[in-house]
Design a protein around this motif. Structure first.
Motif, PDB file in Angstrom:
ATOM      1  N   GLY A 171       0.792  -1.221   0.000  1.00 58.49           N
ATOM      2  CA  GLY A 171       0.000   0.000   0.000  1.00 58.49           C
ATOM      3  C   GLY A 171       0.827   1.274   0.000  1.00 58.49           C
ATOM      4  N   ILE A 172       0.907   1.941  -1.163  1.00 58.44           N
ATOM      5  CA  ILE A 172       1.569   3.245  -1.273  1.00 58.44           C
ATOM      6  C   ILE A 172       0.522   4.333  -1.051  1.00 58.44           C
ATOM      7  N   SER A 173       0.832   5.276  -0.180  1.00 60.12           N
ATOM      8  CA  SER A 173      -0.095   6.361   0.115  1.00 60.12           C
ATOM      9  C   SER A 173       0.639   7.703   0.027  1.00 60.12           C
ATOM     10  N   PHE A 174      -0.140   8.778   0.058  1.00 61.48           N
ATOM     11  CA  PHE A 174       0.447  10.120   0.081  1.00 61.48           C
ATOM     12  C   PHE A 174       1.188  10.392   1.394  1.00 61.48           C
ATOM     13  N   LEU A 175       0.920   9.599   2.420  1.00 65.89           N
ATOM     14  CA  LEU A 175       1.476   9.841   3.755  1.00 65.89           C
ATOM     15  C   LEU A 175       2.611   8.884   4.103  1.00 65.89           C
ATOM     16  N   ALA A 176       3.151   8.195   3.100  1.00 71.04           N
ATOM     17  CA  ALA A 176       4.084   7.097   3.357  1.00 71.04           C
ATOM     18  C   ALA A 176       5.363   7.537   4.066  1.00 71.04           C
ATOM     19  N   ASP A 177       5.912   8.701   3.714  1.00 74.71           N
ATOM     20  CA  ASP A 177       7.163   9.123   4.350  1.00 74.71           C
ATOM     21  C   ASP A 177       6.968   9.463   5.825  1.00 74.71           C
ATOM     22  N   GLN A 178       5.722   9.717   6.207  1.00 68.92           N
ATOM     23  CA  GLN A 178       5.457  10.017   7.617  1.00 68.92           C
ATOM     24  C   GLN A 178       5.059   8.786   8.417  1.00 68.92           C
ATOM     25  N   TYR A 179       4.381   7.835   7.759  1.00 67.86           N
ATOM     26  CA  TYR A 179       3.799   6.714   8.498  1.00 67.86           C
ATOM     27  C   TYR A 179       4.130   5.343   7.921  1.00 67.86           C
ATOM     28  N   VAL A 183       0.045  -0.763   5.075  1.00 64.83           N
ATOM     29  CA  VAL A 183      -0.142  -1.946   5.907  1.00 64.83           C
ATOM     30  C   VAL A 183       0.610  -1.832   7.235  1.00 64.83           C
ATOM     31  N   ASP A 184       1.615  -0.970   7.327  1.00 66.93           N
ATOM     32  CA  ASP A 184       2.293  -0.742   8.600  1.00 66.93           C
ATOM     33  C   ASP A 184       1.355  -0.117   9.631  1.00 66.93           C
ATOM     34  N   ASN A 185       0.259   0.443   9.154  1.00 67.85           N
ATOM     35  CA  ASN A 185      -0.692   1.133  10.027  1.00 67.85           C
ATOM     36  C   ASN A 185      -1.909   0.290  10.370  1.00 67.85           C
ATOM     37  N   VAL A 186      -1.829  -1.017  10.088  1.00 73.77           N
ATOM     38  CA  VAL A 186      -2.862  -1.950  10.529  1.00 73.77           C
ATOM     39  C   VAL A 186      -2.594  -2.329  11.973  1.00 73.77           C
ATOM     40  N   ARG A 187      -3.583  -2.143  12.818  1.00 71.75           N
ATOM     41  CA  ARG A 187      -3.467  -2.494  14.236  1.00 71.75           C
ATOM     42  C   ARG A 187      -3.834  -3.958  14.476  1.00 71.75           C
ATOM     43  N   GLY A 395       7.963   2.696   8.852  1.00 73.88           N
ATOM     44  CA  GLY A 395       7.420   1.342   8.934  1.00 73.88           C
ATOM     45  C   GLY A 395       8.074   0.533  10.030  1.00 73.88           C
ATOM     46  N   ASN A 396       9.393   0.642  10.148  1.00 73.98           N
ATOM     47  CA  ASN A 396      10.114  -0.092  11.188  1.00 73.98           C
ATOM     48  C   ASN A 396       9.682   0.343  12.586  1.00 73.98           C
ATOM     49  N   MET A 403       8.232  -7.062   3.835  1.00 72.43           N
ATOM     50  CA  MET A 403       8.732  -6.718   2.508  1.00 72.43           C
ATOM     51  C   MET A 403      10.249  -6.613   2.415  1.00 72.43           C
ATOM     52  N   GLY A 404      10.924  -6.551   3.551  1.00 72.19           N
ATOM     53  CA  GLY A 404      12.369  -6.715   3.567  1.00 72.19           C
ATOM     54  C   GLY A 404      13.192  -5.546   3.067  1.00 72.19           C
TER      55      GLY A 404
END
Length: 502
Positions: A171-179, A183-187, A395-396, A403-404
């Motif tokens: 999932g690429i989003s407009f907010l990727a560099d911040q969050y 999928v990193d934002n799935v709780r 993401g980390n 995704m490695g």
């Protein structure tokens, strides 16, 4: 009295058996599924209007002909269906929004299409600032639900995209560099695994599965719902800028600097080469699309974006889009630009940023396109998206994913468009020829990354092998626990698979 479809199918099966002709597996599975749900409206057959609606895809090239379409109402329905599929070796595909371009990834011939369209609940929880989203939703409904609360989600750039496949493939989003990746934002994931159990996967329960699902695609079960973090909804502004051919070298130099510096996490830029055919010749147009995810004054651009729009690189067109509006509004706007119903496909590679390599790849695309310019409606795009240190670090910080990726890359993809189904194979040949040349050139230059972003990958690309040995070992371990018989590798034939197991 009129006979039901189930009765007709059952009688037909008796005739086939009496004559010694075996019942086709897919028809038998549809019959069994219909019987399981007592002949209700959850199993949809060809030659009905509902079948046509449910079997329509964003790209006609991804459409296939399922024997029937199953439309579960809830997770319990899916659990019963998966048990049935497993008992009777029924092949199936899973469709969330039908936005992926590869035939067979969310579609199937002579099998059951499991359509998640009725799983469309979206429930915001103000106390936890999270939102539960069922897999059959599109991002439009998610944005529309949370943004009245002053919150938004790390979701798709195009709000017509389905939730399920988009998230499970990264999932690429407009907010990727911040969050980080979406999928990193799935709780938490809600998932039906191969034996029919309904499980929750989060950082406390089924922890290994939780991480595996972050980029692990549909290898472990049918994900029926996601609990997502929400973030503060800030207003954003976008722009589209075109450049004359004389500006190309300066544009790529600036693009390289933007990719390697990654100095402003609120900015995101897509770099685009459009190829069209005019008067029998291939015409080249270079452009960028940028967005800034905070309030800004377009007369005083942030430092990271200024080189592209301040006039030092001559441009032929500047359009400011969506001035200071929400993420959802930008996503809705993009649906007006990216029209469904156009024949298209794509393949991808990732490279280490390099100025000369980017220039060389464009030349290869133009030269190869010359061989296909007589195909009716032929155009093609070369687009690249930088994945920087801030993106990976974000993401980390949320626990990592499958995704490695550890070092910055540029995701690059080729996406042609054309008019007629009769040219599908020759266009597939064109894309493969271009990507094969790209891979060789990048490898020879020592700049080829093994990473392939699943949502942009072609059907026969290396896919998950590029996640790296450590990540693949983890995925294999999780696969052995939750899908030991490889139900989601054999009965679900399409999509990327965990390598090295079976």
């Amino acid at each position: 009295m009129a006979l039901s479809f189930v009765s007709i199918l059952f009688c037909s099966s008796l005739i086939l058996r009496a004559s010694g002709t075996p019942l086709p597996t897919s028809s038998k599975c549809c019959h069994l599924l219909d019987s399981e749900f007592r002949g209700g409206e959850k199993v949809v057959y060809p030659q009905t209007s509902e079948y046509g609606i449910l079997n329509t895809y964003f790209a006609p090239t991804s459409q296939q002909s399922p024997s029937c379409i199953f439309t579960p109402s809830d997770t319990s329905d899916i659990s019963r269906a998966i048990k049935l599929f497993t008992r009777h070796s029924c092949k199936f595909a899973i469709r969330s929004g039908g936005h992926h371009y590869n035939a067979g990834w969310a579609s199937i011939n002579n099998g059951i299409l499991l359509s998640l369209s009725n799983l469309n609940k979206v429930v915001y929880n103000p106390s936890s600032q999270s939102v539960f989203v069922e897999s059959g939703n599109r991002w439009r409904k998610v944005y529309n639900t949370v943004e009245p609360y002053g919150r938004t989600v790390v979701g798709a750039q195009n709000s017509d995209v389905g939730v399920g496949g988009y998230l499970l493939n990264g999932g690429i989003s407009f907010l990727a560099d911040q969050y980080g990746w979406a999928v990193d934002n799935v709780r938490e994931f809600e998932i039906v695994v191969a034996d029919g159990r309904v499980l929750k996967a989060n950082k406390y329960q089924n922890r290994a599965l939780f991480r595996a699902l972050k980029g692990g695609s549909s290898n472990f079960g049918v994900v029926t719902g996601f609990t997502l973090d929400t973030v503060e909804s800030k207003l954003a502004t976008g722009a589209y800028v075109e450049y004359p051919a004389s500006s190309y070298d300066a544009l790529i130099n600036a693009a390289y600097q933007y990719c390697v510096k990654g100095e402003d996490s609120k900015s995101q830029v897509l770099f685009i080469t459009w190829l069209t055919v005019k008067n029998g010749a291939v015409a080249v147009k270079d452009a960028i699309s940028w967005i800034y995810t905070d309030v800004m004054d377009v007369a005083n651009l942030p430092k990271a974006l200024a080189p592209f729009t301040d006039g030092k690189i001559p441009s032929s067109l500047v359009q400011i889009l969506g001035r200071n509006q929400t993420m959802g509004s930008h996503g809705h706007d993009l649906t007006q630009i990216q029209h469904p119903g156009v024949r298209t496909n794509r393949q991808t590679i990732s490279i280490i940023p390099d100025i000369q390599l980017l220039k060389q790849l464009q030349r290869v695309l133009v030269k190869t396109a010359e061989q296909y310019k007589t195909i009716p409606g032929f155009t093609t795009d070369l687009i690249f998206q930088p994945i920087g240190k801030q993106w990976i670090a974000a993401g980390n910080a949320k626990g990592g994913n499958s995704m490695g990726l550890t070092e910055p890359v540029i995701i690059l993809w080729v996406q042609p468009h054309w008019a007629s189904a009769k040219d599908d194979e020759i266009i597939a040949e064109f894309v493969t020829k271009v990507i094969t040349q790209f891979e060789k050139i990048a490898k020879d230059a020592g700049k080829l990354s093994n990473f392939e972003y699943l949502n942009y990958a072609g059907p026969k690309q290396g896919l998950m092998e590029g996640y790296g040995a450590e990540s693949i070992r983890r995925l294999q371990s999780v696969k052995r626990v939750y899908d030991p018989k490889n139900v989601f590798g054999t009965l679900l034939p399409g999509g990327p698979k965990v390598p090295g197991l079976y």
